[in-house]
Write an enzyme that holds these catalytic residues in place. Sequence first.
Site, PDB file in Angstrom:
ATOM      1  N   ASN A 114      -5.959  12.027   0.117  1.00 30.81           N
ATOM      2  CA  ASN A 114      -5.154  11.269   0.741  1.00 30.81           C
ATOM      3  C   ASN A 114      -5.963  10.457   1.813  1.00 30.81           C
ATOM      4  O   ASN A 114      -7.153  10.685   1.795  1.00 30.81           O
ATOM      5  CB  ASN A 114      -4.017  12.110   1.368  1.00 30.81           C
ATOM      6  CG  ASN A 114      -3.004  11.394   2.135  1.00 30.81           C
ATOM      7  OD1 ASN A 114      -2.316  10.721   1.449  1.00 30.81           O
ATOM      8  ND2 ASN A 114      -2.602  11.713   3.414  1.00 30.81           N
ATOM      9  N   LYS A 115      -5.351   9.772   2.535  1.00 32.24           N
ATOM     10  CA  LYS A 115      -5.876   8.899   3.489  1.00 32.24           C
ATOM     11  C   LYS A 115      -7.109   9.748   4.325  1.00 32.24           C
ATOM     12  O   LYS A 115      -6.810  10.866   4.713  1.00 32.24           O
ATOM     13  CB  LYS A 115      -4.962   8.332   4.553  1.00 32.24           C
ATOM     14  CG  LYS A 115      -5.413   7.599   5.734  1.00 32.24           C
ATOM     15  CD  LYS A 115      -6.461   6.262   5.070  1.00 32.24           C
ATOM     16  CE  LYS A 115      -5.697   5.665   4.126  1.00 32.24           C
ATOM     17  NZ  LYS A 115      -6.621   4.753   3.362  1.00 32.24           N
ATOM     18  N   ARG A 124       0.875  -1.094  -0.114  1.00 31.93           N
ATOM     19  CA  ARG A 124      -0.020  -0.064   0.001  1.00 31.93           C
ATOM     20  C   ARG A 124       0.885   1.248  -0.055  1.00 31.93           C
ATOM     21  O   ARG A 124       2.030   1.143   0.162  1.00 31.93           O
ATOM     22  CB  ARG A 124      -1.013  -0.081   1.155  1.00 31.93           C
ATOM     23  CG  ARG A 124       0.029  -0.160   2.417  1.00 31.93           C
ATOM     24  CD  ARG A 124      -0.770   0.505   3.694  1.00 31.93           C
ATOM     25  NE  ARG A 124      -0.520   1.970   3.346  1.00 31.93           N
ATOM     26  CZ  ARG A 124       0.352   2.428   3.734  1.00 31.93           C
ATOM     27  NH1 ARG A 124       1.721   1.908   3.880  1.00 31.93           N
ATOM     28  NH2 ARG A 124       0.441   3.842   3.635  1.00 31.93           N
ATOM     29  N   GLY A 125       0.149   2.462   0.079  1.00 32.41           N
ATOM     30  CA  GLY A 125       1.074   3.804  -0.273  1.00 32.41           C
ATOM     31  C   GLY A 125       0.918   3.903  -1.755  1.00 32.41           C
ATOM     32  O   GLY A 125       1.432   2.976  -2.582  1.00 32.41           O
ATOM     33  N   ALA A 126       0.562   5.161  -2.437  1.00 28.45           N
ATOM     34  CA  ALA A 126       0.462   5.076  -3.659  1.00 28.45           C
ATOM     35  C   ALA A 126       1.824   4.730  -4.508  1.00 28.45           C
ATOM     36  O   ALA A 126       1.634   3.928  -5.614  1.00 28.45           O
ATOM     37  CB  ALA A 126       0.264   6.755  -3.924  1.00 28.45           C
ATOM     38  N   ARG A 174      -7.524  -1.192  -6.761  1.00 27.92           N
ATOM     39  CA  ARG A 174      -7.697   0.333  -6.030  1.00 27.92           C
ATOM     40  C   ARG A 174      -7.993   1.237  -7.093  1.00 27.92           C
ATOM     41  O   ARG A 174      -7.287   1.617  -7.907  1.00 27.92           O
ATOM     42  CB  ARG A 174      -6.772   0.297  -4.988  1.00 27.92           C
ATOM     43  CG  ARG A 174      -6.598  -0.562  -3.955  1.00 27.92           C
ATOM     44  CD  ARG A 174      -5.830  -0.346  -2.722  1.00 27.92           C
ATOM     45  NE  ARG A 174      -6.411   0.476  -1.826  1.00 27.92           N
ATOM     46  CZ  ARG A 174      -5.653   1.403  -0.972  1.00 27.92           C
ATOM     47  NH1 ARG A 174      -4.416   1.077  -0.685  1.00 27.92           N
ATOM     48  NH2 ARG A 174      -6.421   2.127   0.033  1.00 27.92           N
ATOM     49  N   GLN A 187      -2.616   2.985   9.651  1.00 26.70           N
ATOM     50  CA  GLN A 187      -1.427   2.845   9.086  1.00 26.70           C
ATOM     51  C   GLN A 187      -0.358   3.895   9.982  1.00 26.70           C
ATOM     52  O   GLN A 187       0.880   3.465  10.099  1.00 26.70           O
ATOM     53  CB  GLN A 187      -1.496   3.604   7.810  1.00 26.70           C
ATOM     54  CG  GLN A 187      -2.195   2.811   6.832  1.00 26.70           C
ATOM     55  CD  GLN A 187      -3.719   2.784   6.718  1.00 26.70           C
ATOM     56  OE1 GLN A 187      -4.362   3.274   7.751  1.00 26.70           O
ATOM     57  NE2 GLN A 187      -4.220   2.683   5.496  1.00 26.70           N
ATOM     58  N   ASP A 222      -2.351  10.557  -2.662  1.00 24.14           N
ATOM     59  CA  ASP A 222      -2.686   9.621  -3.647  1.00 24.14           C
ATOM     60  C   ASP A 222      -2.985   9.990  -4.794  1.00 24.14           C
ATOM     61  O   ASP A 222      -2.764   9.326  -5.978  1.00 24.14           O
ATOM     62  CB  ASP A 222      -3.716   8.590  -3.088  1.00 24.14           C
ATOM     63  CG  ASP A 222      -3.261   7.775  -1.967  1.00 24.14           C
ATOM     64  OD1 ASP A 222      -3.311   8.361  -0.799  1.00 24.14           O
ATOM     65  OD2 ASP A 222      -2.952   6.769  -2.207  1.00 24.14           O
TER      66      ASP A 222
HETATM   67  O1  MRU Z   1      -4.905   3.069   1.974  1.00 24.05           O
HETATM   68  P1  MRU Z   1      -3.464   3.619   2.015  1.00 24.05           P
HETATM   69  O2  MRU Z   1      -2.682   2.998   3.207  1.00 24.05           O
HETATM   70  O3  MRU Z   1      -2.867   2.941   0.567  1.00 24.05           O
HETATM   71  O4  MRU Z   1      -3.085   5.178   1.901  1.00 24.05           O
HETATM   72  C1  MRU Z   1      -2.072   5.535   1.763  1.00 24.05           C
HETATM   73  C2  MRU Z   1      -2.023   7.104   1.762  1.00 24.05           C
HETATM   74  O5  MRU Z   1      -2.897   7.645   1.869  1.00 24.05           O
HETATM   75  C3  MRU Z   1      -0.673   7.933   1.732  1.00 24.05           C
HETATM   76  O6  MRU Z   1      -0.660   8.934   2.471  1.00 24.05           O
HETATM   77  C4  MRU Z   1      -0.443   8.036   0.342  1.00 24.05           C
HETATM   78  O7  MRU Z   1      -0.539   6.716  -0.587  1.00 24.05           O
HETATM   79  C5  MRU Z   1       1.017   8.604   0.207  1.00 24.05           C
HETATM   80  S1  MRU Z   1       2.223   7.242   0.403  1.00 24.05           S
HETATM   81  C6  MRU Z   1       3.761   7.945  -0.081  1.00 24.05           C
END
Ligand code: MRU
Length: 356
Positions: free
Chosen positions: A257-258, A56-58, A99, A206, A247
């Site tokens: 973002n999250k 996970r994480g973009a 996703r 997270q 994201d």
């Molecule tokens: O659902 P997730 O854990 O994939 O969400 C991730 C985020 O929102 C991060 O802040 C984003 O992907 C940036 S990661 C450098």
Amino acid sequence: MSFFKEGDLQNGSVRLSDDGRSIVIIDQTKLPMTEAYLTLTTKEEIYNAIKILAVRGAPAIGICAAYGMYVLSIPKKDMGYDEFAAAMKADGEYVNSSRPTAVNLSWAVKRQMAVIEGNKDKSVPEIIELLKEEAIAIHKEDIEMCGTISEYGLSLIKPGDGILTHCNAGPLATSKYGTAIGPMLLGKERGIDFKVFADETRPLLQGARLTSYELTKAGIDVTLICDNMASMVMKNGWVQACFVGCDRVAANGDFANKIGTSGVAILAKYYGIPFYTLGPTSTIDMSCPTGADIKIEQRDPEEVKKMWYKEPMALEETKCFNPSFDVTDHELLTAIITDRGIVYPPFDVNLKKLFA
Ligand code: MRU
């Protein structure tokens, strides 16, 4: 300056297996108590790992998809070009549907499809080799971009500052330094200390499970807080800047973002604290005009009601809303910290200049 070092491709959260036929990821669903690894070879395994947030994480999702396209091409080596290209397109669309919000996923699949479509004159085994090279290039570029972003971020804060972050935008979510927590990791390497406040980040935690794990292991002063404590921490004067990841950044500077990020931004504005999002240019989607055009992933309500508890925390029939991301309005944003520089308002004008 180059941030890429020998061994980096083997040491991140996503890598190619030693035999080069699979992807190996650290299983982020098991952290922080268990450091377990998953090997992904089929398209279903790749899709599922992204869907359940094992990776996970973009940027990390983008790197995984890039290696994924290579790994999925290997068993197709005996196909003719047309059959190969059609099968890869179908695999890419399938992986991309895991996703919807982080643009890095479709960005990486598109980059790999461009390799396939731009090399029709080559044999399929040669194209497969080019897919491997492109995946490695995407991985290395992310390391460089995160390093540069961290450098820009570091230039905006002073030793001893309190930094609040939300979710996880560290090495696990990227390739090396990360984005939003990269400045603190880079600072640590240079003997500069900060005090980080990590929102736990309901419902998937997270911040608790990943950010505080990464920062603790790096020897950085981190204090874990529940999401609803951010206001108090800001009011107490403990936060000099907010650094969050992204994201998908729209052309007008709105960004997804999250879930909970927009609330942090509203609080920061109220308390007069600068609020930054940090992300590589691969996360900026100039084809997306505003935040209203970003598709927000909706996740299983069970994550809110049951996931971390011995028994459910709400009745079975309780209605539940579980969006994975929210959109922060660009008016709440002090600047976007990218690998090509720090972008200040007006974002619509200055983001265009960034890509000119
Ligand atoms: O659902 P997730 O854990 O994939 O969400 C991730 C985020 O929102 C991060 O802040 C984003 O992907 C940036 S990661 C450098």
